[in-house]
Design an enzyme around this catalytic site. Structure first.
Site, mmCIF file in Angstrom:
data_model
loop_
_atom_site.group_PDB
_atom_site.id
_atom_site.type_symbol
_atom_site.label_atom_id
_atom_site.label_comp_id
_atom_site.label_asym_id
_atom_site.label_seq_id
_atom_site.Cartn_x
_atom_site.Cartn_y
_atom_site.Cartn_z
ATOM 1 N N GLY A 44 0.801 -1.210 0.000
ATOM 2 C CA GLY A 44 0.000 0.000 0.000
ATOM 3 C C GLY A 44 0.833 1.258 0.000
ATOM 4 O O GLY A 44 0.337 2.341 -0.290
ATOM 5 N N LYS A 56 -6.847 10.901 6.434
ATOM 6 C CA LYS A 56 -8.284 11.093 6.270
ATOM 7 C C LYS A 56 -9.053 10.469 7.428
ATOM 8 O O LYS A 56 -10.121 10.959 7.819
ATOM 9 C CB LYS A 56 -8.751 10.499 4.938
ATOM 10 C CG LYS A 56 -8.014 11.038 3.716
ATOM 11 C CD LYS A 56 -7.875 12.546 3.734
ATOM 12 C CE LYS A 56 -6.910 13.041 2.683
ATOM 13 N NZ LYS A 56 -5.499 12.919 3.027
ATOM 14 N N ILE A 190 -0.733 19.306 2.893
ATOM 15 C CA ILE A 190 -0.415 18.490 4.056
ATOM 16 C C ILE A 190 -0.425 19.340 5.317
ATOM 17 O O ILE A 190 -1.027 18.975 6.340
ATOM 18 C CB ILE A 190 0.951 17.799 3.882
ATOM 19 C CG1 ILE A 190 0.903 16.808 2.720
ATOM 20 C CG2 ILE A 190 1.353 17.076 5.170
ATOM 21 C CD1 ILE A 190 2.248 16.161 2.401
ATOM 22 N N ALA A 277 6.297 20.478 6.658
ATOM 23 C CA ALA A 277 5.429 19.974 5.586
ATOM 24 C C ALA A 277 5.598 20.873 4.365
ATOM 25 O O ALA A 277 4.673 21.575 3.957
ATOM 26 C CB ALA A 277 3.976 19.944 6.043
ATOM 27 N N HIS A 452 -32.883 15.514 -5.364
ATOM 28 C CA HIS A 452 -33.095 16.602 -4.402
ATOM 29 C C HIS A 452 -33.519 16.026 -3.057
ATOM 30 O O HIS A 452 -34.324 15.103 -3.014
ATOM 31 C CB HIS A 452 -34.184 17.545 -4.907
ATOM 32 C CG HIS A 452 -34.505 18.650 -3.940
ATOM 33 N ND1 HIS A 452 -33.693 19.752 -3.779
ATOM 34 C CD2 HIS A 452 -35.551 18.809 -3.074
ATOM 35 C CE1 HIS A 452 -34.222 20.551 -2.861
ATOM 36 N NE2 HIS A 452 -35.355 19.992 -2.421
#
Length: 476
Positions: A44, A56, A190, A277, A452
């Site tokens: 992965g 996430k 990030i 980052a 809707h």
């Protein structure tokens, strides 16, 4: 004892089991190729284990807690207690489930999995040093190879990730507790995503950015709601500042910066931790590409053509190592195309409809051309927008910041791109991406009946706005 080198052969050698590599291996297996997939850490890759998925998961978990504690206007009064350790256990469970799934899928498609580090020793030969003490090595002869070695965080001078107070994104996502204070160097996606996570955990967050805005590279009206929301969480921003180093203090550390402008002054920021980052760089130094004759550019990326081939026709490169945009889904598509080209299929890459997403609050999703890019390309853009404050579904979620924007060619109506900032932007952008990919017109999108009440109606409304007959917002 140490096992000596053994020699094996394979049709396709894939180096790296991230989103580009494992997808390439599975697809090649489906196309009846003999495939060997080498991974030195975890199936992965960074995305699944240390990036996309765990970030996430934590964004979702901290978002649930924050929403529950700030829903008084809905009549909900709560004071959630967050156990970061338990949150990390849940996140790790999600990651473990997905990594096991990748391994099972590879095996089900007859992919030979090898744990170790691979490096080229010739144009059709690689040496794999197996993981684990005393496990030896093997030489693998291949007809074709796919390099999918990914990327790593850029380390800036004065901030070594080996130092305990200095964090990269992987280390930040694995913390078993939230620091009292955190300086984040870099206001890219990030940095901004993790700023939201830690602010919702109660950390005092300060973001230092050398440029003059958050999310450089995104249009100002997309980035503005993200900055505003981050400030509402208590995040403090300092723009035009470059981090230069840090030193220990009685209460933690002090991060020092230099100002970009002559009239500005540098800063000394007290904090417990500092997260760097500032971007990522390709991992090409572990595979000895020169031994195979594969060329890289001055930034270390491997140039490829529209079939993911390097300068050596039998060697391919996919994912982050193949250059910008460094997106998991882009790498997966490149892996699929590489496998199909190797198998003799008529496959090629088309980058016009690659979406990107930022999982901040609100989210950002983009695909295709902006208005400025359309004008630069010689189009006369037709533009339609719909604000989420006019969306019934957005109002029922309490998330009304942002808008949907469609960009089309005024001459023939073809959708050229779109930008979304607001709730579920990462999901909504898919419809616009499909419109770009299939050369749909604004009329096509506007005439498609949407359920809707949903957020997706906003895409239809933006199309109607471009045509001048929007119902639920004033026409442009």
């Amino acid at each position: 004892m140490v096992v000596g080198d053994v020699a094996t052969g394979t049709d396709v050698l894939v180096i790296g089991a991230g989103p580009g590599g494992y997808v390439a291996a599975i697809r090649a297996g489906q196309l009846d190729q003999d495939v060997t997939l080498v991974e030195k850490e975890a199936y992965g890759g960074v995305c699944l284990n240390h990036g996309c998925i765990p970030s996430k998961a934590l964004i979702t978990a901290t978002g649930v807690a924050h929403e529950a504690g700030h829903a008084e206007e809905m009549g909900i009064h709560a004071d959630p207690e967050i156990d970061v350790g338990e949150m990390q256990e849940w996140k790790d469970g999600v990651v473990d489930q997905l990594t096991r799934g990748v391994e099972k899928l590879c095996k089900a498609n007859q992919v030979n999995l090898v744990e170790g580090r691979a490096e080229f020793v010739g144009e059709h030969e690689a040496r794999v040093v197996h993981s684990g003490e005393g496990q030896g090595a093997e030489t693998v002869e291949f007809e074709h190879a796919i390099v999918a070695t990914g990327s790593r965080p850029i380390e800036i001078p004065g901030f070594s990730y080996a130092d305990e107070p200095v964090l990269d994104s992987k280390q930040a996502l694995a913390m078993d507790g939230a620091p009292d204070s955190l300086v984040i160097v870099g206001a890219g996606y990030i940095g901004m995503e993790l700023a939201g996570v830690f602010a919702k955990l109660g950390t005092d967050v300060t973001v230092v950015e050398m440029l003059d805005s958050v999310l450089p590279g995104y249009e100002a009206d997309l980035a503005r709601p993200v900055k505003k929301h981050a400030e509402s969480l208590g995040v403090d921003f300092h723009f035009g500042q470059s981090a230069t180093g840090w030193e220990e203090s009685d209460d933690g550390i002090i991060v020092h910066t230099d100002a970009a402008g002559d009239d500005d002054e540098g800063l000394s920021l007290d904090t417990e931790k500092v997260l760097v980052a500032v971007g990522r760089q390709p991992v090409t130094d572990t595979v000895d590409l020169p031994a195979a004759g594969v060329e890289t550019d001055d930034r270390g990326f491997v140039p490829t053509d529209d079939r993911a081939r390097t300068n050596k026709d039998h060697i391919f490169a996919v994912g982050d190592v193949a250059g910008e945009p460094m997106l998991a889904h882009k790498g997966s598509k490149e892996g699929q195309v590489a496998a199909e080209v190797i198998a003799g299929e008529p496959a090629a890459l088309d980058y016009q409809a690659i979406p990107s997403a930022v999982f901040t609050e609100p989210e950002i999703g983009t695909v295709g051309m902006t208005v400025a890019e359309a004008e630069d390309a010689g189009f006369e853009p037709m533009v339609g927008e719909f604000p989420f404050r006019a969306s019934g579904r957005a109002l029922t979620t309490g998330e009304t910041d942002g808008f949907v924007r469609l960009v089309a060619d005024a001459e023939d109506g073809f959708v050229l791109g779109g930008q979304v900032v607001g709730p579920e932007a990462s999901e909504l952008i898919a419809e616009i991406g499909l419109a770009v990919e299939m050369a749909a017109t604004v009329e096509d999108v506007a005439s498609t009946i949407h359920t809707h009440p949903t957020l997706s109606e906003s895409v239809m409304e933006a199309a109607e706005n471009a045509l001048g007959h929007a119902i639920h917002t004033l026409n442009r």
